[in-house]
Design an enzyme around this catalytic site. Structure first.
Site, PDB file in Angstrom:
ATOM      1  N   ASP A 262       7.973  38.512  73.437  1.00  0.00           N
ATOM      2  CA  ASP A 262       6.559  38.749  73.664  1.00  0.00           C
ATOM      3  C   ASP A 262       5.838  38.368  72.369  1.00  0.00           C
ATOM      4  OD1 ASP A 262       4.117  39.363  74.667  1.00  0.00           O
ATOM      5  OD2 ASP A 262       4.631  41.379  75.350  1.00  0.00           O
TER       6      ASP A 262
HETATM    7  C1  BGC Z   1       1.434  40.316  76.368  1.00  0.00           C
HETATM    8  C2  BGC Z   1       2.185  39.357  77.260  1.00  0.00           C
HETATM    9  C3  BGC Z   1       1.490  38.016  77.250  1.00  0.00           C
HETATM   10  C4  BGC Z   1       1.455  37.514  75.829  1.00  0.00           C
HETATM   11  C5  BGC Z   1       0.841  36.129  75.672  1.00  0.00           C
HETATM   12  C6  BGC Z   1       1.183  39.745  74.983  1.00  0.00           C
HETATM   13  O1  BGC Z   1       0.271  40.530  74.281  1.00  0.00           O
HETATM   14  O2  BGC Z   1       2.141  41.534  76.258  1.00  0.00           O
HETATM   15  O3  BGC Z   1       2.278  39.878  78.558  1.00  0.00           O
HETATM   16  O4  BGC Z   1       2.147  37.127  78.106  1.00  0.00           O
HETATM   17  O5  BGC Z   1       0.686  38.431  75.051  1.00  0.00           O
HETATM   18  O6  BGC Z   1      -0.522  36.153  75.860  1.00  0.00           O
END
Ligand code: BGC
Length: 767
Positions: A262
């Site tokens: 993530d």
């Molecule tokens: C989120 C993810 C997301 C990623 C990219 C993170 O803050 O938890 O679900 O895909 O950002 O934007």
């Protein structure tokens, strides 16, 4: 210092040991390419460009404006970038119109894998047309508690429904030739302190609930990517956990794809590589250097680096920009809008329909009330938000288009009232960080107009809305309960309309469940439309007028009161401050300094007894059980049969539409296990199927396959999945509390599947 790393250009100039000019990546020569790469090039493929490559709201402008980022290309070897974009319900990109698909909860509530696969394909084709290689979704964490801020992106409290819903969407997206990236692996069930919270889960609950959904998804779809989560899990951050990402995910489940962290997750680049986290997004110079340094000092094996690089190259060979590939930038947005309109009612859940209140007669004049009726919520916020939706059909437009007439005085009142409220909310919201809860309009109670409408109109429709998302969990008082203003409106309208003998319909336009038990007696019909995507007003109109029969079933239990939830004591209860991003509450590096329960760590004390597993087994009364949902017609079940097919059971039955309108039925197969060494829930979902649209009097035979291993529970002492021999009751049910037919199945030989004894509780913070 320049924000974007310069290492890509450095490595391009690096000396090469193989005659690289002729060597170009293909799907067949991955190992050759890996051999030809310098260490710097390998690490450049593993580590993303760093947070400096983004604007302040986490959006990249490198390949697709507003996307979530990309991997680094290596031009000399023909390695293209892989472009990622959020999210679970459509593309979160800038400047381009995108389809806003229904949210995750609605998808799960449809219990319709075929349809989800078709919708996934529409989404995948749109991503491809926009030049996106991998969509960062679906979100599939278990809905452990109703107040998790991201529940709208997630599917269910049940691992089978969650896993199969996700698998259907992944298969669909990938049919289009782009990748899906189910997230967040694993046990990421709260937003508060999401980067540092340690989920402490028993091995059994992990295997049966929090990993099981991912296991079903992997075995039934093989996504290109899986996203590891931010949180710690039993003391180790998931992106650095080799037991999770390699031993379980790859060795046990046979996962062939790649793992991406993530964004900003994980701490040590080298540990992430060692664990099998192939791509580190958004990446950082520190993580990049850490990998290089640890390879050089011998702490990290180059074989681990090569394994990650190989998996990334396998994906890169399928990327849109491979070999100069182009894309149309012209998705069929009208066709996709039609898909959204068709899909949404399949996930609408009809909770109550006293005396056949719904459908309402076409042409009726309706009193449309509630600020959400005039400010409809199509989707959730955070990375699940769609910036440029192609369409946003509101309730007045949708209801008028299906032939209702709206009470003009009420419509004029709200149009005027909402002007002021919109301005008030905008003024507040411009200072609210991207991830935090937005101010929404307060309810008005126009008593005189309501009294007039009760005399003149045929029925009242009130819409209540809840929107939330990434970065913050929901507040019980503010988000779960109806507000004083909402209750005042509800009471006033119920009084006025009931005095005239006219019905009140409540539409819940929500990203997660709200309290209903305390007020449901005031309404004649209650319909949950969740957040149904861009055609919302039409979809609600279609169901209210009876063009579509709602056929959704609850993917979560609706309790009598929030306090009954089995996780109540072990979930954050901190009053959210609207202006602070609580997801970063204690983001202090590898070792959080505090030991506050539900903030720094969360004990999953309820074990496997999440949702209906708890309510049923402990005999706790609920408002509406898991799997519940009414229809405009009725269905009879007959001829339940269970056939033993060696490693699986084949369960079949015939469903007949015994009512007066066409509709679809969801049949849920639960299993009650014989006594064994392990305690078990009263019954657990083991399979399900949805009929085609059945006309009155028509029938359909459904066949549902259940792998025998699905009957097993996880025995911690034996480190094995175990299904004892004995008699299993196979139950065809309308919902978790309503069995219709049962059949006995006798398992002559116990099933025992040994797995690795890993992922025990090793609390990080206990010194
Ligand atoms: C989120 C993810 C997301 C990623 C990219 C993170 O803050 O938890 O679900 O895909 O950002 O934007």
């Amino acid at each position: 210092m320049k924000k974007i790393f310069l290492f890509v250009s450095v490595m391009l100039a690096a000396s090469c040991t193989v005659k690289a000019q002729e060597l170009k990546l293909t799907s067949d020569n991955v190992s050759k390419i890996v051999k030809a790469m310098t260490l710097e090039e390998k690490v450049a493929v593993i580590v993303g460009k760093g947070s400096g490559a983004f604007d302040g709201r986490g959006r990249s402008y490198d390949y697709v404006a507003g996307s979530a980022g990309a991997t680094n290309p290596i031009d000399r070897l023909g390695i293209p970038p892989i472009v990622y974009a959020d999210g679970p319900s459509g593309l979160r990109i800038d400047n381009k119109q995108c389809t806003r698909f229904p949210n995750g909860l609605l998808n799960a509530a449809s219990w319709n894998s075929d349809m989800l696969e078709r919708m996934g394909e529409a989404y995948g084709n749109e991503a491809k047309a926009r030049g996106v290689d991998v969509v960062l979704g679906p979100g599939m964490n278990i809905q452990r508690n109703p107040l998790c801020g991201r529940n709208f992106e997630y599917f269910s409290e049940d691992p089978l429904l969650s896993g199969l819903t996700s698998a259907a969407l992944v298969r669909g997206i990938q049919k289009a030739g782009v990748g899906a990236c189910p997230k967040h692996f694993a046990a990421n069930n709260q937003e508060l302190n999401r980067l540092s919270n340690d989920s402490r889960v028993s091995k059994r609950a992990l295997r049966e609930i929090y990993l099981r959904n991912f296991e079903y998804m992997v075995r039934n779809s093989q996504p290109w990517f899986i996203m590891s989560s931010y949180n710690f899990l039993n003391g180790v951050t998931t992106s650095e956990n080799r037991d999770l990402l390699t031993t379980i995910l790859r060795d046990e489940w046979g996962y062939k794809g790649a793992v991406v962290s993530d964004w900003g997750g994980g701490y040590s680049g080298s540990k992430m590589v060692w664990a099998g986290n192939d791509n580190i997004q958004h990446g950082s110079k520190a993580r990049y250097n850490d990998i290089i340094d640890r390879v050089k000092d011998g702490t990290l094996s180059i074989d681990d680096v090569d394994a990650c690089v190989s998996r990334m190259l396998t994906m890169a060979a399928k990327a849109i920009r491979y070999d100069g590939g182009t894309f149309s930038d012209n998705p069929p947005l009208d066709d996709n809008a039609a898909v959204v309109r068709e899909v949404a009612p399949e996930g609408f859940v009809l909770l109550k329909n006293e005396d056949g209140t719904l459908p309402l007669k076409q042409g009726s004049t309706l009193a449309l009330l509630g600020t959400t009726s005039y400010d409809f919520i199509h989707g959730g916020t955070g990375s699940g938000f769609i910036h440029n939706p192609y369409r946003s059909v509101c309730m007045p437009e949708g209801l008028s288009d299906v032939g209702f007439t709206l009470d003009k005085e009420l419509h004029d009142f709200y149009t005027d009232y909402m002007k002021g409220e919109r301005k008030r909310c905008e003024d507040i919201n411009k200072n609210v960080p991207w991830c935090c809860e937005r101010e929404r309009a307060m309810e008005a109670v126009p008593r005189d107009l309501i009294a007039k409408a009760a005399k003149a109109d045929k029925a009242a429709v009130i819409t209540f809305g809840r929107v939330f998302g990434e970065g913050m969990d929901r507040d019980y008082y503010h988000s779960y309960l109806l507000s004083d203003g909402e209750m005042a409106l509800l009471r006033t309208v119920a009084d006025a309309f009931h005095k005239e003998g006219k019905p009140l319909v409540v539409v819940l336009n929500v990203g997660g469940i709200v309290d209903v038990a305390s007020w449901r007696d005031l309404a004649d019909a209650i319909l949950i439309c969740w957040q149904p995507g861009e055609e919302g007003g039409h979809s609600v109109g279609d169901v209210l007028v009876g063009n579509q029969c709602p056929s959704g079933r609850l993917p979560v239990t609706m309790p009598m009161k929030y306090e009954d939830d089995p996780t109540f004591a072990n979930f954050p209860r901190i009053k959210a401050d609207k202006y602070e991003n609580y997801s970063f509450y204690r983001y202090v590096g590898v070792k959080p300094q505090y030991l506050v329960p539900n903030v720094d760590f969360t004990n999953y004390e309820e074990g496997i007894y999440v949702g209906y597993r708890h309510y049923l087994t402990k005999g706790v009364k609920v408002a509406y059980p898991f799997g519940y949902g009414l229809s405009y017609t009725t269905f009879d079940y007959k001829d339940l049969k269970v056939k033993d097919k060696s490693d699986r059971l084949e369960v079949s039955l015939t469903v007949t539409n015994s009512g007066k309108r066409p509709g679809k039925e969801v049949v849920q197969i639960y299993c009650h296990a014989p006594e064994g060494d392990l305690d078990k829930p009263t019954r657990e979902l083991k399979g399900y199927a949805k009929t085609q649209l059945l006309k009155p009097g028509k029938q359909e035979k459904l066949t549902i396959t259940i792998e025998k291993t699905t009957l097993a529970s996880y025995d911690e002492k034996a480190s094995a999945w175990v299904a004892p021999k004995g008699t299993y009751t196979i139950i065809a049910a309308k919902d978790a509390n309503t069995p219709v037919l049962t059949a006995d199945y006798s398992l002559g030989k116990a099933v025992k599947v040994k797995v690795h004894d890993v992922m025990g509780v090793e609390p990080l913070y206990i010194q």
